[in-house]
Scaffold this active site. Sequence first.
Site, short mmCIF file in Angstrom:
data_model
loop_
_atom_site.label_atom_id
_atom_site.label_comp_id
_atom_site.label_asym_id
_atom_site.label_seq_id
_atom_site.Cartn_x
_atom_site.Cartn_y
_atom_site.Cartn_z
N ARG A 197 -5.77 4.41 -8.65
CA ARG A 197 -6.29 5.74 -7.96
C ARG A 197 -6.99 6.30 -9.00
O ARG A 197 -8.07 6.61 -9.07
CB ARG A 197 -5.06 6.77 -7.50
CG ARG A 197 -4.89 6.96 -6.17
CD ARG A 197 -2.95 7.52 -6.19
NE ARG A 197 -2.74 7.23 -5.14
CZ ARG A 197 -1.87 5.96 -4.21
NH1 ARG A 197 -1.69 5.31 -5.16
NH2 ARG A 197 -1.73 5.85 -2.86
N LYS B 67 4.37 -5.04 4.71
CA LYS B 67 3.92 -5.50 3.44
C LYS B 67 3.17 -6.25 3.32
O LYS B 67 2.78 -7.27 4.21
CB LYS B 67 5.50 -5.35 2.61
CG LYS B 67 5.20 -3.09 2.53
CD LYS B 67 4.80 -2.80 1.86
CE LYS B 67 5.15 -1.15 1.84
NZ LYS B 67 4.43 -0.27 0.81
N ASP C 188 9.08 0.56 -1.17
CA ASP C 188 8.63 -1.21 -1.96
C ASP C 188 9.73 -1.09 -3.02
O ASP C 188 10.09 -3.01 -3.39
CB ASP C 188 7.35 -0.78 -2.88
CG ASP C 188 6.14 -0.26 -2.69
OD1 ASP C 188 6.51 -1.74 -1.48
OD2 ASP C 188 5.81 -0.16 -2.96
#
Length: 451
Positions: free
Chosen positions: A33, A354, A327
């Site tokens: 990001r 995933k 995750d």
Amino acid sequence: MSGHGTPIPMTSRPCGPLRGTAHVPGDKSISHRALILGAMAVGETQITGLLEGEDVLDTAKAMRAFGATVTNHGGGAWTVAGVGVGGFAEPQTVIDCGNSGTGVRLIMGAMATSPITVTFTGDASLNGRPMGRVTDPLALFGTQAVGRKGGRLPMTLVGAADPVPVRYVVPVPSAQVKSAVLLAGLNAPGQTVVFEKEATRDHTERMLQGFGATLTVADTDEGRVITLTGQPELRPQTIVVPRDPSSAAFPVCAALIVPGSDVLVPNIGLNPTRAGLFTTLREMGADLTYENMREEGGEPVADLRAKFSPNLKGIAVPPERAASMIDEYPVLSVVAAFAEGVTDMQGVKELRVKESDRIDAMAKGLRAAGLQVDEGEDWWKLTGLGHGNVPGGATVASQLDHRIAMSFMVMGMATQKPMRVDDGSPIATSFPIFERLMADLGAQIVRANTA
């Protein structure tokens, strides 16, 4: 085969106590990001602590292809001279996102409302993952997407020339989908509104506010409502990337299952939308403490100390916690193997899409190592055998998934017999120093498919 080179078989052998300090890499989610929003700002953004794994490096290459000046100054220090919201140039080449689902989906969102055409591809794993969950909401802005059957890469996106703002309800908890819509909303006029029934990691919202976007977040009885005002001028920032809690999970979990271990993992981001694993481990009876709690760059941070925990108990993990630790379920299941009783994981269908089908990949490997696993589309249960009782001795297919490979390498540190994976090369995508870091603590991981 790995999309990044020749397969690297790895073997993890039972080892002595793990001791020392584990300096894990910078947070992957925040690193992606920071590069993307830096490229969409006007001026130069300075980043320290950037994760320099292959996934993030692929995003850096993509931002250069869109016209931003992205410079690596060494030691995790980078600068990004951005082109402004709506300023992306049309790339001259295909954008290769390697193994990174986060990278490709966020980049798709960032370019979706600019009048450019971009073709995306990735490695064999990424090219097998469906992109419709992102391209469907982007189509509401006016973006067009043409890909392979099933909405798979390689895929070409034609950005909306006259984008319109969007009101979108995220159908399943996904920070990637939410973030893609918000990034697309940056170059759309008016207000783009995203509704989340379950809160997911909020790094995009925090960082957008830091870059100067007008964004509000409201928690309601129906869920979280995020409202973004489009077409701002983003201001460059100085970003210190905290260390990645998803990477910290591996030395932390290894310390909990290897007798005599005492490991300190400093400077870990404890954003409440990311820290579900650590809460779960403590509920299981883990000797896991937070030290030196503080805030850095708008994110809560602490040093984690993990010690061998011989009396772990299986628990039912609340399904509403799934988004904050999605995750980490693979390595949690490894810890659960050394607990007494059943660990029940519900509301985890996101694991099916995933880098691999992580429920299937972990279930197969755990069964091969001597564990009982039951599974459904949205859940799985593991019956732990307790410390010292897990046989091991299996070779597991990593399925081009870094977290599958690292999870079974952690498992092999405490099983009766070594654990092997057919290909550990995907580890470099997110945790390039994994082998060296674990070896420095006392682990015995070798690059060979040997007993």
